[in-house]
Motif scaffolding. Structure first.
Motif, PDB file in Angstrom:
ATOM      1  N   LYS A 133       5.209   7.034  -8.516  1.00 23.26           N
ATOM      2  CA  LYS A 133       5.048   8.221  -9.349  1.00 23.26           C
ATOM      3  C   LYS A 133       4.719   7.877 -10.798  1.00 23.26           C
ATOM      4  O   LYS A 133       4.407   8.752 -11.581  1.00 23.26           O
ATOM      5  N   SER A 134       4.785   6.582 -11.127  1.00 20.79           N
ATOM      6  CA  SER A 134       4.476   6.179 -12.497  1.00 20.79           C
ATOM      7  C   SER A 134       3.902   4.769 -12.504  1.00 20.79           C
ATOM      8  O   SER A 134       3.989   4.048 -11.512  1.00 20.79           O
ATOM      9  N   SER A 135       3.342   4.389 -13.642  1.00 14.45           N
ATOM     10  CA  SER A 135       2.808   3.025 -13.752  1.00 14.45           C
ATOM     11  C   SER A 135       3.934   2.004 -13.710  1.00 14.45           C
ATOM     12  O   SER A 135       3.754   0.883 -13.241  1.00 14.45           O
ATOM     13  N   GLU A 136       5.117   2.389 -14.180  1.00 21.19           N
ATOM     14  CA  GLU A 136       6.273   1.486 -14.125  1.00 21.19           C
ATOM     15  C   GLU A 136       6.677   1.241 -12.668  1.00 21.19           C
ATOM     16  O   GLU A 136       6.953   0.115 -12.269  1.00 21.19           O
ATOM     17  N   ALA A 137       6.684   2.294 -11.864  1.00 21.52           N
ATOM     18  CA  ALA A 137       7.010   2.152 -10.442  1.00 21.52           C
ATOM     19  C   ALA A 137       5.958   1.301  -9.739  1.00 21.52           C
ATOM     20  O   ALA A 137       6.287   0.482  -8.874  1.00 21.52           O
ATOM     21  N   THR A 138       4.695   1.476 -10.119  1.00 19.69           N
ATOM     22  CA  THR A 138       3.618   0.665  -9.542  1.00 19.69           C
ATOM     23  C   THR A 138       3.827  -0.795  -9.895  1.00 19.69           C
ATOM     24  O   THR A 138       3.736  -1.673  -9.028  1.00 19.69           O
ATOM     25  N   HIS A 139       4.122  -1.066 -11.155  1.00 23.44           N
ATOM     26  CA  HIS A 139       4.358  -2.442 -11.603  1.00 23.44           C
ATOM     27  C   HIS A 139       5.529  -3.058 -10.844  1.00 23.44           C
ATOM     28  O   HIS A 139       5.451  -4.211 -10.398  1.00 23.44           O
ATOM     29  N   GLU A 140       6.602  -2.307 -10.673  1.00 28.97           N
ATOM     30  CA  GLU A 140       7.779  -2.804  -9.953  1.00 28.97           C
ATOM     31  C   GLU A 140       7.439  -3.110  -8.494  1.00 28.97           C
ATOM     32  O   GLU A 140       7.904  -4.108  -7.944  1.00 28.97           O
ATOM     33  N   SER A 141       6.634  -2.260  -7.869  1.00 24.44           N
ATOM     34  CA  SER A 141       6.237  -2.480  -6.476  1.00 24.44           C
ATOM     35  C   SER A 141       5.406  -3.752  -6.331  1.00 24.44           C
ATOM     36  O   SER A 141       5.615  -4.545  -5.415  1.00 24.44           O
TER      37      SER A 141
ATOM     38  N   LYS B 233       0.833  -1.205   0.000  1.00 23.90           N
ATOM     39  CA  LYS B 233       0.000   0.000   0.000  1.00 23.90           C
ATOM     40  C   LYS B 233       0.865   1.251   0.000  1.00 23.90           C
ATOM     41  O   LYS B 233       0.625   2.184  -0.766  1.00 23.90           O
ATOM     42  N   GLU B 234       1.899   1.251   0.856  1.00 16.64           N
ATOM     43  CA  GLU B 234       2.794   2.413   0.926  1.00 16.64           C
ATOM     44  C   GLU B 234       3.502   2.637  -0.404  1.00 16.64           C
ATOM     45  O   GLU B 234       3.614   3.771  -0.872  1.00 16.64           O
ATOM     46  N   CYS B 235       3.964   1.553  -1.024  1.00 16.95           N
ATOM     47  CA  CYS B 235       4.674   1.666  -2.298  1.00 16.95           C
ATOM     48  C   CYS B 235       3.750   2.173  -3.408  1.00 16.95           C
ATOM     49  O   CYS B 235       4.138   3.013  -4.213  1.00 16.95           O
ATOM     50  N   LEU B 236       2.532   1.656  -3.436  1.00 15.25           N
ATOM     51  CA  LEU B 236       1.601   2.067  -4.480  1.00 15.25           C
ATOM     52  C   LEU B 236       1.179   3.518  -4.312  1.00 15.25           C
ATOM     53  O   LEU B 236       1.057   4.249  -5.289  1.00 15.25           O
ATOM     54  N   LEU B 237       0.965   3.936  -3.073  1.00 14.74           N
ATOM     55  CA  LEU B 237       0.582   5.330  -2.843  1.00 14.74           C
ATOM     56  C   LEU B 237       1.726   6.280  -3.170  1.00 14.74           C
ATOM     57  O   LEU B 237       1.487   7.416  -3.585  1.00 14.74           O
TER      58      LEU B 237
ATOM     59  N   ASP C 277       7.137 -11.280  -5.494  1.00 17.11           N
ATOM     60  CA  ASP C 277       8.389 -12.030  -5.322  1.00 17.11           C
ATOM     61  C   ASP C 277       8.639 -12.365  -3.856  1.00 17.11           C
ATOM     62  O   ASP C 277       9.042 -13.482  -3.517  1.00 17.11           O
ATOM     63  N   LEU C 278       8.413 -11.397  -2.983  1.00 17.67           N
ATOM     64  CA  LEU C 278       8.590 -11.640  -1.544  1.00 17.67           C
ATOM     65  C   LEU C 278       7.611 -12.692  -1.028  1.00 17.67           C
ATOM     66  O   LEU C 278       7.972 -13.554  -0.228  1.00 17.67           O
ATOM     67  N   LEU C 279       6.367 -12.623  -1.496  1.00 17.39           N
ATOM     68  CA  LEU C 279       5.357 -13.591  -1.072  1.00 17.39           C
ATOM     69  C   LEU C 279       5.733 -14.987  -1.524  1.00 17.39           C
ATOM     70  O   LEU C 279       5.672 -15.948  -0.741  1.00 17.39           O
ATOM     71  N   VAL C 280       6.169 -15.124  -2.762  1.00 18.16           N
ATOM     72  CA  VAL C 280       6.586 -16.435  -3.288  1.00 18.16           C
ATOM     73  C   VAL C 280       7.793 -16.942  -2.527  1.00 18.16           C
ATOM     74  O   VAL C 280       7.856 -18.114  -2.151  1.00 18.16           O
ATOM     75  N   LYS C 281       8.741 -16.062  -2.251  1.00 13.49           N
ATOM     76  CA  LYS C 281       9.951 -16.463  -1.508  1.00 13.49           C
ATOM     77  C   LYS C 281       9.615 -16.942  -0.112  1.00 13.49           C
ATOM     78  O   LYS C 281      10.274 -17.844   0.432  1.00 13.49           O
TER      79      LYS C 281
END
Length: 86
Positions: free
Chosen positions: A66-74, A59-63, A80-84
């Motif tokens: 600053k861009s859709s690319e940053a949202t996708h990366e978050s 939630k913090e990362c998505l809020l 990845d963390l959940l799978v790990k």
């Protein structure tokens, strides 16, 4: 640096206490069913805590994205963390 809610820290402390209790049960030669039941409770607590931390972080990362690319990366980093963690 992330700040962790007091509730999360208390949850971790509770699991720590459960683990100490499990060690005591093992020292006392308690039934394996009781030990496994307590271990399963700790595992469930860990899984739930991971999910809460990940969702709050996402939630913090998505809020803050600053861009859709940053949202996708978050989102990808959270997945990845959940799978790990599994």
């Amino acid at each position: 640096m992330n700040s962790y809610d007091v509730k999360i820290q208390n949850r971790i402390k509770r699991m720590e206490g459960q683990l100490r209790g499990i060690l005591k049960m093992m020292d006392e030669g308690k039934d394996c069913k009781a030990v496994i039941t307590q271990l399963s409770a700790v595992r469930s607590g860990v899984d739930h805590t991971i999910n809460v931390i990940l969702s709050e972080n996402l939630k913090e990362c998505l809020l803050g994205a600053k861009s859709s690319e940053a949202t996708h990366e978050s989102v990808q980093a959270a997945v990845d963390l959940l799978v790990k963690s599994r």
